[in-house]
Design a protein around this motif. Structure first.
Motif, PDB file in Angstrom:
ATOM      1  N   GLY A  77       0.983   7.141  -7.448  1.00 33.88           N
ATOM      2  CA  GLY A  77      -0.093   7.607  -6.714  1.00 33.88           C
ATOM      3  C   GLY A  77      -0.700   7.045  -5.627  1.00 33.88           C
ATOM      4  N   LYS A  78       0.017   6.057  -4.999  1.00 32.52           N
ATOM      5  CA  LYS A  78      -0.391   5.240  -3.993  1.00 32.52           C
ATOM      6  C   LYS A  78       0.896   5.110  -2.851  1.00 32.52           C
ATOM      7  N   LYS A  79       1.157   6.299  -2.304  1.00 28.78           N
ATOM      8  CA  LYS A  79       2.044   6.323  -1.203  1.00 28.78           C
ATOM      9  C   LYS A  79       1.969   5.352  -0.222  1.00 28.78           C
ATOM     10  N   GLY A  80       2.903   4.643   0.198  1.00 27.33           N
ATOM     11  CA  GLY A  80       2.967   3.502   1.013  1.00 27.33           C
ATOM     12  C   GLY A  80       2.678   2.376   0.632  1.00 27.33           C
ATOM     13  N   PHE A  81       2.206   2.010  -0.573  1.00 23.43           N
ATOM     14  CA  PHE A  81       1.745   0.777  -1.238  1.00 23.43           C
ATOM     15  C   PHE A  81       2.617   0.208  -2.389  1.00 23.43           C
ATOM     16  N   VAL A  82       3.126  -0.977  -2.589  1.00 23.88           N
ATOM     17  CA  VAL A  82       4.034  -1.342  -3.369  1.00 23.88           C
ATOM     18  C   VAL A  82       3.037  -2.717  -3.948  1.00 23.88           C
ATOM     19  N   LYS A  83       4.005  -3.078  -5.117  1.00 26.48           N
ATOM     20  CA  LYS A  83       3.246  -4.196  -5.728  1.00 26.48           C
ATOM     21  C   LYS A  83       4.575  -5.377  -5.336  1.00 26.48           C
ATOM     22  N   SER A  84       4.258  -6.443  -5.200  1.00 26.27           N
ATOM     23  CA  SER A  84       5.230  -7.748  -4.917  1.00 26.27           C
ATOM     24  C   SER A  84       6.069  -8.003  -6.053  1.00 26.27           C
ATOM     25  N   PRO A  85       7.381  -8.036  -6.002  1.00 22.68           N
ATOM     26  CA  PRO A  85       8.044  -8.736  -7.306  1.00 22.68           C
ATOM     27  C   PRO A  85       7.490  -9.921  -7.849  1.00 22.68           C
ATOM     28  N   TYR A  86       6.822 -10.595  -6.876  1.00 20.26           N
ATOM     29  CA  TYR A  86       6.782 -12.153  -7.004  1.00 20.26           C
ATOM     30  C   TYR A  86       5.084 -12.175  -7.336  1.00 20.26           C
ATOM     31  N   ALA A  87       4.419 -11.310  -7.049  1.00 22.43           N
ATOM     32  CA  ALA A  87       2.716 -11.485  -7.392  1.00 22.43           C
ATOM     33  C   ALA A  87       2.623 -10.278  -8.024  1.00 22.43           C
ATOM     34  N   GLU A  88       2.836  -9.700  -9.199  1.00 24.17           N
ATOM     35  CA  GLU A  88       2.471  -8.470  -9.866  1.00 24.17           C
ATOM     36  C   GLU A  88       0.953  -8.203  -9.893  1.00 24.17           C
ATOM     37  N   VAL A  93       0.679  -4.440  -1.602  1.00 21.95           N
ATOM     38  CA  VAL A  93       1.266  -4.712  -0.260  1.00 21.95           C
ATOM     39  C   VAL A  93       1.306  -3.503   0.417  1.00 21.95           C
ATOM     40  N   ASP A  94       0.794  -3.367   1.538  1.00 22.89           N
ATOM     41  CA  ASP A  94       0.776  -1.777   2.647  1.00 22.89           C
ATOM     42  C   ASP A  94       2.257  -1.991   3.067  1.00 22.89           C
ATOM     43  N   VAL A  95       3.354  -1.172   2.993  1.00 24.22           N
ATOM     44  CA  VAL A  95       4.732  -1.107   3.581  1.00 24.22           C
ATOM     45  C   VAL A  95       4.521   0.308   4.407  1.00 24.22           C
ATOM     46  N   ARG A  96       3.588   0.921   4.721  1.00 22.24           N
ATOM     47  CA  ARG A  96       3.538   2.041   5.321  1.00 22.24           C
ATOM     48  C   ARG A  96       4.191   1.771   6.882  1.00 22.24           C
ATOM     49  N   GLY A  97       5.246   2.615   7.076  1.00 18.25           N
ATOM     50  CA  GLY A  97       5.786   2.396   8.543  1.00 18.25           C
ATOM     51  C   GLY A  97       7.069   1.747   8.425  1.00 18.25           C
ATOM     52  N   TYR A  98       7.377   1.149   7.391  1.00 17.66           N
ATOM     53  CA  TYR A  98       8.694   0.421   6.818  1.00 17.66           C
ATOM     54  C   TYR A  98       9.725   1.405   6.260  1.00 17.66           C
TER      55      TYR A  98
END
Length: 118
Positions: A77-88, A93-98
């Motif tokens: 439901g949050k396109k362009g945002f992910v959770k860091s595998p190191y800091a769940e 984390v905003d990864v839009r544009g990558y």
């Protein structure tokens, strides 16, 4: 006397060769014609600078992910945002544009992870 003979010999050799300033000209100072080549035995290569291709070049392939980094965790439901595998438990984390497969740095731990397909 020997110096005088050396100077005279040098001057004589310069005069005999003509100083090279008339190279490529005939006796009256006009340029000598260039040697002719036979066009049938030595045809000119075709002009390869023009292309008639109407198809544009394909886009470059996406970067291949490095195998030694973990993948980011997709947040439904949050396109362009992910959770860091190191800091769940940290903020997303905003990864839009990558593009997917790009290595990015976690802003919380400074460790690298791979952007997943979001």
């Amino acid at each position: 006397m020997k110096k005088l003979l050396g100077v005279v010999a040098l001057a004589g050799s310069i005069l005999a060769t003509g100083c090279g300033h008339n190279a490529g000209t005939d006796d009256n100072g006009t340029p000598a014609p260039l040697p002719q080549t036979n066009a049938t035995t030595n045809p000119a290569p075709p002009d390869q600078t023009t292309t008639t291709s109407t198809n544009p070049a394909p886009p470059p392939p996406p970067p291949k992910p490095a195998t030694n980094y973990p993948m980011g965790i997709v947040i439904p439901g949050k396109k362009g945002f992910v959770k860091s595998p190191y800091a769940e438990y940290a903020e997303p984390v905003d990864v839009r544009g990558y593009p997917p497969g790009t290595a990015v740095r976690c802003p919380y731990t400074n460790k690298i992870f791979i952007v997943p397909q979001t």
